[in-house]
Write an enzyme that holds these catalytic residues in place. Sequence first.
Site, short mmCIF file in Angstrom:
data_model
loop_
_atom_site.label_atom_id
_atom_site.label_comp_id
_atom_site.label_asym_id
_atom_site.label_seq_id
_atom_site.Cartn_x
_atom_site.Cartn_y
_atom_site.Cartn_z
N ASP A 18 -8.02 2.12 9.27
CA ASP A 18 -6.79 1.25 9.70
C ASP A 18 -7.07 -0.22 10.17
OD1 ASP A 18 -4.92 3.28 9.22
OD2 ASP A 18 -4.87 3.88 11.46
N ASP A 41 -0.05 3.67 4.67
CA ASP A 41 0.86 3.82 5.76
C ASP A 41 2.13 3.02 5.25
OD1 ASP A 41 -1.07 5.52 7.09
OD2 ASP A 41 -1.46 3.71 8.45
#
Length: 203
Positions: free
Chosen positions: A148, A167
């Site tokens: 991330d 995401d």
Amino acid sequence: MAGVSTEQPPAEHPTGTGSEGGGGVRRRPRKLLVLLFGVASVALLLDTVTKVAVVATLEGGPPVRALGGLIYLDVLRNPGAAFSLATGLTWLLALLALVVVGVIIWLAPKLRSTGWAIGLGLVLGGACGNLVDRLFRAPGPLQGHVVDFLSVFGPNGQYWPVFNIADSAIVCGGVLVVLMSLLGRDYDGTVHTRKNKTSENES
């Protein structure tokens, strides 16, 4: 014989109705398949390229401010789900992602809706993007930590959990699918109007 008609009613076309004909019915699903897997491929490619780039250039360093502070590039390894949820259940999340991918691939030939094709394509691409991390990144298969790197309004996820392109694709695709459902449009092209629902309730 007099008074007896020998004319036969026109046979229904087995593969389609209306002016579109069987060929049109067959062509539309093929186009929707191309759209679905095209959207999924673009989402997966963007996710993979951005992860490789930030890991190679930014991992281990301080957060990088971008877009006037709207976004901070802040690399971290996430063992959980999107937005750092379900930490510690990486193996289960990997299996769930495999199920999601399988269901979308099974559903793909039945699609008759452009909106559903785009939405499911985004979900498929995002699921595959994070699944690749869980399968091939450290510490091992089905245990890999997802990369991330996007933190909004501030570094270290202080205002919103750090996320990635996959995401974002999953969320956008999910929102589009829910919107299509709320508008009464099914994946198979069926349109449910309020009038139809009222008639069904009365019957």
